[in-house]
Design an enzyme around this catalytic site. Sequence first.
Site, PDB file in Angstrom:
ATOM      1  N   ASP A  65       9.645  -5.312  -3.657  1.00  0.00           N
ATOM      2  CA  ASP A  65      10.564  -4.454  -4.415  1.00  0.00           C
ATOM      3  C   ASP A  65      10.234  -2.966  -4.301  1.00  0.00           C
ATOM      4  O   ASP A  65      11.053  -2.127  -4.660  1.00  0.00           O
ATOM      5  CB  ASP A  65      10.647  -4.884  -5.883  1.00  0.00           C
ATOM      6  CG  ASP A  65       9.345  -4.725  -6.660  1.00  0.00           C
ATOM      7  OD1 ASP A  65       8.298  -4.474  -6.034  1.00  0.00           O
ATOM      8  OD2 ASP A  65       9.385  -4.857  -7.901  1.00  0.00           O
ATOM      9  N   CYS A 106      10.514  -0.730  -9.882  1.00  0.00           N
ATOM     10  CA  CYS A 106      11.267  -1.977  -9.814  1.00  0.00           C
ATOM     11  C   CYS A 106      12.675  -1.923 -10.406  1.00  0.00           C
ATOM     12  O   CYS A 106      13.656  -2.194  -9.712  1.00  0.00           O
ATOM     13  CB  CYS A 106      10.473  -3.091 -10.462  1.00  0.00           C
ATOM     14  SG  CYS A 106      10.010  -2.794 -12.181  1.00  0.00           S
ATOM     15  N   GLU A 159       6.615  -8.393  -5.968  1.00  0.00           N
ATOM     16  CA  GLU A 159       6.498  -7.080  -6.576  1.00  0.00           C
ATOM     17  C   GLU A 159       5.287  -6.310  -6.049  1.00  0.00           C
ATOM     18  O   GLU A 159       4.241  -6.882  -5.742  1.00  0.00           O
ATOM     19  CB  GLU A 159       6.398  -7.227  -8.099  1.00  0.00           C
ATOM     20  CG  GLU A 159       7.612  -7.939  -8.688  1.00  0.00           C
ATOM     21  CD  GLU A 159       7.694  -7.812 -10.181  1.00  0.00           C
ATOM     22  OE1 GLU A 159       6.667  -7.984 -10.858  1.00  0.00           O
ATOM     23  OE2 GLU A 159       8.792  -7.530 -10.682  1.00  0.00           O
TER      24      GLU A 159
END
Length: 630
Positions: A259, A86, A47
């Site tokens: 992401d 995300c 992430e």
Amino acid sequence: MSSPSQYFLLFSLGICLSVAACNPAATPNSTAALTLPPPNILWITNEDISPNLGCYGDAYASTPNLDQLASEGVLYTHAFGSAPVCAVARSSIISGMFSPSIGTQHMRCKGRLPEGANLYPTFLRKAGYYCTNNVKTDYNLDMDPTSIWDESSKKAHWRGREDPEQPFFAIFNFTSSHESRVNDADRYADAVSILNPEILRKAGEVPLPPYYPDTKDVQELWSRYYNIITAMDQEVGEVLAQLKEDGLEDNTIIIYYSDHGAGIPRHKRWLYDSGLRVPLIVKVPEKYKAWLPHKPGTKTDELVSFIDFPATALHLAGISVPDYFQGRPFLGQNLTPPRKYIYAGRDRMDERYDMQRAVRSKRYKYICYYEAYQPFCQYMNTPEKGAIMRAIRQAALEGSLPAAGQHIVAPVKPREELFDVDNDPYELTNLAARPEHQTLLQEMRSAHAVWSDRIKDTGLIPETILRQWETEQDASIYDIMRRQSIPVAEIRETAVGEKTIDQLQKALSHSNEAVRYWAAINLGNRASEVNNLASLHAALLDDVPVVRIAAARALCKLDTQEGIPVLTHALAHEDSWVRLAAAQVLDEIGEQARSAIPALQSVMEDDNKYVVRVANHALNLLLGTANIVR
């Protein structure tokens, strides 16, 4: 236990059944899967990072495992998310459809899948794959997110399959690089606890982007960002070591990506490359090398989008890609020509509405701001708590914010931006008004319009209208937009076109409520040109709450208080998205909302945390308080 050859026969039968489910007359679109055993597919994702890796040429990065993977595979220099946040991006990946096409473009919403549509793991499982997800779901869909996987948990692993010969599709999503690890000292310390302290970057070692104030706090967070990437790289190395330990390297295709861009201001949540451009590395075993269109150990500037990922997974497995998927496979045999453009968008980010769309070629970026009247950085509860955003706000007050960062605190945005990203990688010089770039501007503007029409962009439909349509018709917005004659092009033209004031006032009586909404919004934006209030007064009685709210906003922009009762009444509406829209207008109009203080206070216990956040910000400004909410 099945032998490899027996499992291959079962797998081939699974492909045929999956193909028939997609299209009874279809044949597999990859002949490679018929002559080779089915490959395992390992997706490793993390992430909130941009391509700040050593293999991407970042001299300050310490990423030995990913660098090694890149040396054995192919590094994509032009890979992009479909959204810079995300859950919205993940909804496109899991569904194979752009989030604005299926109504999942707003953060933490609950969209509906189109009738008859399946998510890509369903196709893989039908074809015989063991599918695991470790650990993030967060698809913005109204469903049980674990139901599509054989296992979805913190323990999910290819090792969970009973038959070691069964092909697997496994995702490992590392959250150690999330923005919360940068902003919170304790969570940061936990993330880097696996590292030798001697390799940690110290504050001030890594040069800052030119748009940030050069303060100790910003230096500290920027060094934290690099250090959590190093920690994440070690986690990637552990998974790769497990693959090798299990003797699966020769039969596993590895795809690594993040992401979206870095979880810091002007990166995450923004359509600049700092928010959209992601690292992407692909390693293909020797036996499948014909499926990789580029030479291992090299870089490619082929444009790749998240929307291409699910189509690629199915294509590698020999499964026919459903017609409703909106991407193209970028790995495998018999590939279509590479992309000319990638497309991306953002809509409601947490509590703030701000519709934006981007088109990116290899060299240029076009951005259309549908709500250009909003500040570049609206106050959002989560990022404003971070030290970098606080430093930006403080530097702006003191007059010390670098020139390259002035746009971050701008009260409004341009309608369009055009950047030569090759020569302006930070996207600081807007070329949209330059005569020599008008042909290019029109070309990319047209590409956006064509894409918007093709996917039937539901971002043009205010969220409360979108959800109301779905409830009333018990159908997904994707199906509604295709079953009915929704005037997408006319809605877009009303939103960002060049309509006259008379045309906008006439549009307030249009049969489509989204057209009426955008007409009222733009009458408010051009309040100084409005000399007849009759149509706006009539719109205060519109059947659709958000149209009434937009008309009330316009009247407030005309320095009248006639819209305030409509806004305060909307704060008590049963639909929380109506309440959010009303709260956002009351926050926008500032001192004019003083009479609405009791109404704003009444929603401070709202069950929608986004309503609470906006109301709290409005109250803090009106009352001079500094109340903090979650």
